[in-house]
Design an enzyme around this catalytic site. Structure first.
Site, short mmCIF file in Angstrom:
data_model
loop_
_atom_site.label_atom_id
_atom_site.label_comp_id
_atom_site.label_asym_id
_atom_site.label_seq_id
_atom_site.Cartn_x
_atom_site.Cartn_y
_atom_site.Cartn_z
N GLU A 26 -0.58 -5.91 5.78
CA GLU A 26 1.48 -5.85 4.99
C GLU A 26 1.31 -6.85 6.15
OE1 GLU A 26 1.27 -0.88 3.69
OE2 GLU A 26 1.62 -1.70 5.86
N SER B 159 1.19 -1.13 0.03
CA SER B 159 -0.31 -0.05 0.08
C SER B 159 1.00 1.09 0.11
CB SER B 159 -0.90 0.05 1.66
OG SER B 159 -1.62 -1.22 1.48
N GLY B 160 0.62 2.30 -0.52
CA GLY B 160 0.49 3.55 -0.39
C GLY B 160 0.85 4.42 -1.92
N LYS C 217 13.23 7.94 3.24
CA LYS C 217 12.87 6.81 3.82
C LYS C 217 14.45 5.64 4.24
CE LYS C 217 8.41 7.86 2.80
NZ LYS C 217 8.12 6.44 2.68
N GLY D 80 5.70 -0.40 0.18
CA GLY D 80 6.21 0.52 0.61
C GLY D 80 6.81 0.51 2.31
N ALA D 81 7.11 1.53 2.59
CA ALA D 81 7.17 2.31 3.59
C ALA D 81 7.93 3.60 3.94
CB ALA D 81 9.42 1.41 3.96
N ASP D 82 7.27 3.60 5.57
CA ASP D 82 7.63 4.59 6.28
C ASP D 82 9.13 5.29 6.71
OD1 ASP D 82 4.75 5.71 6.24
OD2 ASP D 82 4.48 3.99 7.23
N GLY E 25 0.21 4.48 6.37
CA GLY E 25 -1.72 3.88 5.73
C GLY E 25 -2.51 3.17 6.15
#
Ligand SMILES: O=C(CO)[C@H](O)[C@H](O)COP(=O)(O)O
Length: 281
Positions: free
Chosen positions: A141, A63-64, A159, A120-122, A135
């Site tokens: 995830e 997601s993202g 990131k 994805g990743a934060d 998100g």
């Protein structure tokens, strides 16, 4: 018509205004991307080129805002490459993405072993631990990351950090069952050392963010001492009754791809190796 995997389903997209794959590819070709968007796309394309191979049939889609580029690149592999594949989403957004790209949709309860999941990743640290859940999708995830033979992260240069919490300030996303949120907040404030932990509030709705699973999200910032070895704090948060999942993914990814401002890609591997892929000549 092309053959499909037996239990994959196809449904029509329900999001008004969602784009189909052709429109997205055309957009990407015609419209110049900002530096950050270009970096996301570069990371996603490089990761797909290296990790989504013809023998990979069951594919997890995260997601993202970086993941649409993953799907875009997979679509570019062509109908033949994708006709027997099944794509497993991590939430509403990626489900819509899969469907609107005319890819076969499945779920992790049908396909509990996934060839490769890309997400994805934060933020990602030097040991490939990462914060996820910006998100609010980190429960699904993590399930798709654990179910995958290979779990790959894609992100832009912001990131890529030594320690979690360097640039991403909201804290660790924690999914909680709604009736337990106040108790879990107290635990975080008074026992686990996150006095600023807060319930995530919605932006275009009165009240809290509600996850795809009907739960609330708490964001809990921690001091550097906890983020240096995040496995321990992850385990302690997870032990709190009422917590469903913690957005700290420790030692799960095989590699993380970061698109850089200069057009190169930095790849960090789980064994500590770091590679720089030069921009195309
Ligand atoms: O964990 C996530 C959602 O729960 C996302 O993967 C994470 O927030 C990164 O998103 P983006 O690619 O937009 O930076």
């Amino acid at each position: 018509m092309a053959a499909r995997a037996p239990s994959a389903t196809r449904i029509q997209p329900v999001v008004v205004g969602s784009k189909n794959a052709t429109e997205t590819v055309v957009d990407t070709i015609l419209k110049p991307l900002s530096t950050i968007e270009a970096a996301k796309r570069l990371a996603a394309y490089t990761a797909v080129d290296r990790h989504v191979k013809p023998e990979h049939i069951i594919i997890g889609i995260g997601s993202g805002s970086t993941v649409p580029y993953v799907v875009e690149r997979i679509v570019q592999q062509g109908r033949e490459a994708n006709k027997d594949r099944v794509f497993i989403p991590t939430g509403f957004q990626s489900k819509e993405l899969i469907v609107s790209s005319n890819l076969n949709l499945g779920d992790v309860d049908q396909y509990p072993t996934i060839d490769v999941t890309l997400d994805g990743a934060d933020e990602v640290d030097r040991d490939l631990n990462c914060i996820k859940g910006g998100g609010a999708c980190h429960l699904r995830e993590k399930v798709l990351a654990e179910a995958a033979q290979t779990f790959i992260l894609v992100a832009d240069y912001r990131k890529n950090v030594e320690y979690l919490g360097t640039n991403f300030k909201p804290g660790v996303p924690i999914e909680v069952v709604p009736f337990a949120y106040a108790k879990v907040l107290q635990n975080l404030h008074h026992i686990l050392g996150s006095p600023k932990a807060t319930l995530r509030m919605a932006v275009a709705k009165a009240g809290p963010v509600v996850s795809d699973n009907g739960n609330f999200i708490i964001d809990a910032p921690f001091e550097r001492e906890h983020m240096e070895q995040p496995y321990e704090i992850m385990a302690r948060i997870k032990m709190l009754t009422g917590v469903v999942e913690v957005g700290l993914f420790c030692h799960m990814a095989q590699a993380a791809y970061f698109g850089n401002e200069d057009g190169s890609v930095t790849v960090k591997y789980h064994d500590g190796k770091v590679e720089t892929v030069a921009p195309p000549a």
